[in-house]
Write an enzyme that holds these catalytic residues in place. Structure first.
Site, PDB file in Angstrom:
ATOM      1  CB  SER A   1      -3.153  12.898 -18.147  1.00 23.63           C
ATOM      2  OG  SER A   1      -2.656  12.484 -19.420  1.00 23.63           O
TER       3      SER A   1
ATOM      4  CE  LYS B   1      -2.550  16.591 -18.167  1.00 26.28           C
ATOM      5  NZ  LYS B   1      -1.473  16.245 -19.075  1.00 26.28           N
TER       6      LYS B   1
ATOM      7  CB  ILE C   1      -9.138  18.736 -13.087  1.00 27.55           C
ATOM      8  CG1 ILE C   1      -9.867  19.983 -13.590  1.00 27.55           C
ATOM      9  CG2 ILE C   1     -10.046  17.900 -12.177  1.00 27.55           C
ATOM     10  CD1 ILE C   1     -10.407  20.900 -12.518  1.00 27.55           C
TER      11      ILE C   1
ATOM     12  N   GLY D   1     -10.933  16.756 -16.248  1.00 26.26           N
ATOM     13  CA  GLY D   1     -10.242  17.971 -16.686  1.00 26.26           C
ATOM     14  C   GLY D   1     -10.982  18.605 -17.855  1.00 26.26           C
ATOM     15  CG  HIS D   2     -10.953  16.621 -21.612  1.00 25.72           C
ATOM     16  ND1 HIS D   2     -10.466  15.381 -21.251  1.00 25.72           N
ATOM     17  CD2 HIS D   2     -10.040  17.122 -22.485  1.00 25.72           C
ATOM     18  CE1 HIS D   2      -9.335  15.147 -21.888  1.00 25.72           C
ATOM     19  NE2 HIS D   2      -9.043  16.187 -22.642  1.00 25.72           N
TER      20      HIS D   2
ATOM     21  CG  LEU E   1     -13.793  13.983 -23.808  1.00 27.44           C
ATOM     22  CD1 LEU E   1     -15.156  14.607 -24.104  1.00 27.44           C
ATOM     23  CD2 LEU E   1     -12.676  14.964 -24.141  1.00 27.44           C
TER      24      LEU E   1
END
Lengths: 283, 283
Positions: A184, A148, A175, A35-36, A32
């Site tokens: 990523s 994404k 993000i 973004g997560h 993670l």
């Protein structure tokens, strides 16, 4: 709370529902990043309880892809989830999710014939299977996905609509690192040199965005600007650059409606994706 | 109560669930007979509320099958459902169930390679799609299916297991006319002469059952008894006769475990099916 068994997760969620609480769900493959975290935080804002699944799903990896090497660190992931406000982290073993004689498949056609669907055969069948299973297990009110993976969002929305799954799919913005690279889990594969080279993805999309803002509506020309920029980077190998309709994912020649520009580029051995949506009426 | 829209059905069911009531579901294609009635009555016994769907599902008919001529009489069906104790009859238009650009499919492989799956290509894809949609709309605690469609029961059970759909699938015994013919909506297609000829299905299965009770365990011999009996009837054209494992539906040579003997026979132009399960430890 960490839960590894479907039965325990179901009973926890049923007890919430009996109290009339709403449930938000963030499906992930772990590793993670911010973004997560942004998905989890949004889910926490919008729901009474939040479940995050951490499951590196074998059925969505191709035979020569990075299933074995995909980064796994459940303790770190658990910490990130809980500090973002999640109530339960669901981290099943593959044997808890799949029977040896499993024989059911869920597929979305057409939308998956292009982009990552074309480049990664079977990938979206694996995604649809695991997401439909997870939605049936968690029965959330809302489920959160990152933009994404733009094609994934389109495919999941179509699946949910076509199968009458009673959930709202919420797509959340990409993000980025401060220098523009889209966050990523696969960025950890990059060497220092590759990390620098990877900026070519966001940079080429910025150029396209500027060109669009300046009024260019010929998709072929926009595509050329992106390809030119990507080709300047010696470590980059282009997988695809497309200009497509946001809903149907069909190729576009003259830009008259909302479009999605998704790109996939190998930086060394690492395949990265990025995209942006251009809303024609915004500018 | 007759409901034609998904939205209204969902809101009715949600209000039941908020009261803590259990929901039973009987999916049908209408043209209801005593077989369906027995499913509805069982659902009424075992649940607080019962939904029956009446929907002639276009996606499970082949291009040369009887979709157009399939018997439809919603008023009669509604009366049968309500008198059997159902609370809601869900009777959607095809356009309520399917979008023009639908592109999601649900398939069960292997189990559908044989019997009706082999003889009616795409049939079980249509069944899996509509049943998964209906289960997602109704979200029942239990769903009831007739054992006459034995392969359908096996396929649905597998789909529900593989997709983690939170429902108990209840299989109910075949209901027969007094003379032995299995009840079927398609029996109405039979002329008087064909109706008489159709008895050859149940008769041939009775012979097989007696032979099994007498200790015969060679599947090839049992099959020969059935074929011999069926071949005596000039109006009958055999589609298939199989002796298979009840769970895997795999062909069986020596009968050592529970088996299913399903047959499909054309009587004139009407395709009829029948079957029985032989439980090896019962006798």
């Amino acid at each position: 709370m960490l839960i590894k068994e479907i039965k325990e997760l179901r009973s926890t969620i049923k007890s919430w529902k009996r109290e009339g609480l709403s449930v938000g769900f963030v499906p992930t493959m772990g590793a993670l990043h911010e973004g997560h975290q942004s998905l989890i935080k949004r889910a926490v804002e919008e729901n009474d309880k939040v479940v995050v699944s951490v499951f590196v799903n074998p059925t969505q990896f191709g035979p020569n892809e990075d299933f074995d090497s995909y980064p796994r660190d459940i303790n770190k992931d658990l910490e990130i989830c809980l500090s973002a406000g999640a109530n339960v982290v669901f981290n099943p073993e593959p044997s808890e999710m799949y029977y040896g004689d499993k024989s059911t498949s869920v597929s979305v056609s057409k939308l998956t014939d292009v982009l990552c669907g074309a480049k990664r055969p079977g990938h979206f069948d694996g995604v649809c299977l695991v997401v439909s299973k997870l939605l049936n297990i968690v029965t959330p009110d809302k489920a959160y996905f990152g933009e994404k993976d733009a094609q994934q969002v389109a495919v999941i929305k179509r699946m949910v609509r076509d199968l009458n799954i009673d959930v709202e799919i919420v797509a959340c913005p990409i993000i980025r690192e401060e220098d523009g690279l889209a966050k990523s889990s696969r960025n950890t594969y990059l060497s220092a040199e590759e990390r620098k080279a990877a900026l070519v993805l966001s940079r080429s999309l910025e150029i396209a965005k500027d060109t669009l803002k300046n009024g260019e509506r010929d998709a072929r020309k926009i595509k050329e600007f992106i390809l030119n920029e990507l080709n300047k980077e010696p470590l980059a190998k282009i997988d695809y650059v497309e200009i497509i309709d946001s809903d149907s994912l069909a190729s576009v020649d003259i830009i008259e409606r909302n479009i999605l520009i998704p790109i996939a580029v190998f930086i060394g051995k690492t395949r990265l994706i990025d995209n942006f949506t251009f809303e024609i009426y915004t500018y």
